[in-house]
Design an enzyme around this catalytic site. Structure first.
Site, mmCIF file in Angstrom:
data_model
loop_
_atom_site.group_PDB
_atom_site.id
_atom_site.type_symbol
_atom_site.label_atom_id
_atom_site.label_comp_id
_atom_site.label_asym_id
_atom_site.label_seq_id
_atom_site.Cartn_x
_atom_site.Cartn_y
_atom_site.Cartn_z
ATOM 1 N N SER A 35 -2.740 9.975 2.459
ATOM 2 C CA SER A 35 -2.855 10.262 3.888
ATOM 3 C C SER A 35 -3.821 11.433 4.108
ATOM 4 O O SER A 35 -4.955 11.393 3.615
ATOM 5 C CB SER A 35 -1.454 10.553 4.445
ATOM 6 O OG SER A 35 -1.457 10.553 5.843
ATOM 7 N N ASP B 14 0.882 -0.801 6.098
ATOM 8 C CA ASP B 14 0.548 0.514 6.651
ATOM 9 C C ASP B 14 -0.315 0.297 7.891
ATOM 10 O O ASP B 14 -1.425 -0.227 7.794
ATOM 11 C CB ASP B 14 -0.205 1.337 5.601
ATOM 12 C CG ASP B 14 -0.525 2.761 6.055
ATOM 13 O OD1 ASP B 14 -0.291 3.101 7.235
ATOM 14 O OD2 ASP B 14 -0.997 3.542 5.206
ATOM 15 N N HIS C 149 3.175 3.150 6.000
ATOM 16 C CA HIS C 149 2.453 4.321 5.498
ATOM 17 C C HIS C 149 3.277 5.070 4.444
ATOM 18 O O HIS C 149 2.729 5.596 3.471
ATOM 19 C CB HIS C 149 2.123 5.238 6.674
ATOM 20 C CG HIS C 149 1.182 6.348 6.360
ATOM 21 N ND1 HIS C 149 -0.088 6.130 5.883
ATOM 22 C CD2 HIS C 149 1.314 7.698 6.445
ATOM 23 C CE1 HIS C 149 -0.692 7.290 5.696
ATOM 24 N NE2 HIS C 149 0.136 8.248 6.025
#
Lengths: 377, 377
Positions: free
Chosen positions: A152, A317, A350
């Site tokens: 991320s 995600d 995610h």
């Protein structure tokens, strides 16, 4: 039983050289809170830097005491015999500048005033973090990192490292990340920020001196964040339309299990996380755009890079979808870089980058073995 | 120049028969705010009921005065020569019970106390709205509606009509809707509700008597709502990463155009919409689940229906994706019902159902022509 790095002790490292930040502000000094696992080899060539995401920190693996309830946030990935193997690598976890886990940040006492920095703490960009991390590598006498690894926002730091310090990164592992935020990504961040900024307890960022925290705003920000970390399908599998009490209550108390989960996550987070740090981290996300100085084109930016890359994404995600990772891969290929790419089937959205999953871990392990062969030969 | 129904005047219709709501509460009386366009034919067979979504109301088409800035919320769809042609149909717009546009709702004065209902106003379910709408049809002497039409939450009302009053609906047009909310849908609603419920100006729902409104909460709820109404791609096309001032300002004021747009939408909405109505509408969404009394199976519920159906979805709608509409279509087919289905290419996400688009309007027009041939023969 998976192996663990065991009991670990964080260290606070002081940096007394001023740092000029992208925002134009110079910090005269700062501390970074750090943990390390494993041993640096004689050539100092086996160091792996782990960059954290929005709410992460330096405590990546192991436990702080025997009765510590939970291990570090990436303990499944890092440890003896794990994909990032601490028997072979020297692993560095760091709380980023601006954080709220011991590194200098908005809640730190400003020596100039004797009060927390609060609203006077400058915004920090991904490139600023990379600069502080480069100084951290200097501190350990490391000229070149074997790898910079992050998921991320952490992946953005890995990417930025390869551009800013091409000769200092051998490999970059960019997981569940994106080359820059979309309008929708920014929009979610802005709603979270507005929740905090408009909380009457925010006091313009100087809530410390009022003895309050903008708990309502931080709680909403975290609830919203959690929706974007999970997939629609994953949430459906885990919670569906399950009712707390088995029947409709016709009121605003918790009715569905998903409400209970989100409110709990929000409450818990607002107990320990600093609101100013949350704001600052979301802005670092918004500003990240390494192609910006090349008319939005990532390719010329990545021509600077010398590292080799592993890019990983997860099918469900939707915060940073596989399409966003493929943008990075495409730009790397167009820039003539060496890149491996894996798109992992997962229902966990995610959050999958934090979870234990055999295909994902096998790919990470295989890539790390390749690095091991290079640096520990 | 498209034709308009011109200047229209809403009417408030009083219903003096008590209504027992699903929540167990009975309202002794209520008013509904209504607009009608076109003429009811002699057989009273050409009436089209328009059901509104979360923030909609009775003012569907035309303008309230010559200098009215904007027409009704579905003026592109409804008017002389438009897909829902007021030269051929008698169109009814109604503000639902619990609304804040003139129908009895939380902000209405409770005759028993002389104060706004506020926290004492009961929750209202989709089936309750259908009951009030059936009484509205009675008021007009309409035994059977030619069609019930609605997008999003409005589509849920159309679906519920066909189950609760099978003999009273000839056609149901269910647009950009879903058979029930997913955990993710409920999660977004709950964040919006928590923003309102935890606003210090909410006062447990009785903010009217404090002379305030929970503006911060309502603003956040609307900002978040808007993200789910637009598609990621649509937002990208319209706003992308466009900066307000052309450069980074390194602060929390508006930086990106998308932030300006969302904050403006939130501010505007919090000026006129009632927070209790917003809460109530989101709960009606959460509770809607016509298959609930059949172990979550929509098919036996729809076996009751006699109407024919048009189901429409939009490719980039992620609030109620085409997959959700296909669930409805599948259940209708399994229940032996007559259904037409159209999946419209659009970049506009959930909002597409409100927008003018030739393929969409052509399908609506063709379907309405078929109804016209039946009822105006």
């Amino acid at each position: 039983m998976t192996q663990s790095v065991g009991i670990v002790t964080p260290q606070k490292i002081a940096f007394e050289t001023p740092i000029a930040l992208s925002s134009g502000v110079t910090l005269p000094r700062y501390d970074l809170m750090v943990e390390t696992y494993g041993e640096l080899n004689a050539a100092r060539s086996n160091a792996i830097l782990i960059c954290h995401a929005l709410s992460g920190h330096h405590h990546v693996a192991g436990r702080h005491s025997q009765d510590d309830k939970a291990p570090g946030w990436w303990d499944t990935m890092i440890g003896p015999g794990k994909p990032i193997d601490t028997d072979r690598f020297f692993v560095i976890g760091v709380n980023n500048l601006g954080g709220c886990h011991g590194s200098t940040g908005p809640s730190t006492i400003d020596p100039a005033t004797g009060e927390p920095f609060g609203s006077t703490f400058p915004l920090v960009l991904v490139r600023d973090w990379v600069e502080t991390q480069a100084r951290l590598a200097d501190h350990f006498g490391i000229r070149q990192l074997a790898a910079v690894v992050g998921g991320s926002l952490g992946g953005m730091q890995a990417l930025r490292w390869t551009i800013t310090h091409p000769e200092r990164v051998r490999h970059a592992l960019v997981i569940a990340s994106a080359p820059k935020l979309t309008a929708q990504n920014i929009a979610f961040n802005d709603v979270a920020r507005q929740a905090i900024l408009t909380d009457p307890d925010f006091h313009g960022g100087d809530y410390y001196r009022h003895g309050v925290v903008p708990r309502r705003g931080l709680r909403l920000a975290r609830m919203l964040g959690h929706i974007t970390y999970l997939s629609d399908d994953g949430m459906g599998e885990k919670f569906g339309r399950l009712l707390r009490s088995g029947e409709y209550k016709y009121g605003y108390e918790v009715e569905f299990e998903i409400e209970s989960y989100l409110r709990y996550q929000g409450d818990k987070f607002s107990d320990y996380f600093d609101a100013n740090t949350y704001l600052l981290m979301t802005k670092a996300l918004d500003y990240f755009d390494p192609g910006r100085h090349y008319d939005g084109d990532l390719v010329p930016a990545l021509r600077e890079a010398q590292a080799r890359f592993l890019v990983v994404s997860f099918t469900t995600d939707w915060r940073f979808s596989p399409a966003r990772s493929r943008e990075i891969v495409k730009a790397l290929l167009d820039a003539g870089r060496d890149v491996s790419y894996a798109e992992i089937e997962s229902v966990h959205g995610h959050d999958a980058f934090l979870m234990e999953d055999a295909p994902y871990h096998n790919i990470m392990r295989a890539y790390m073995n390749r690095i091991d062969a290079e640096v520990n030969a």
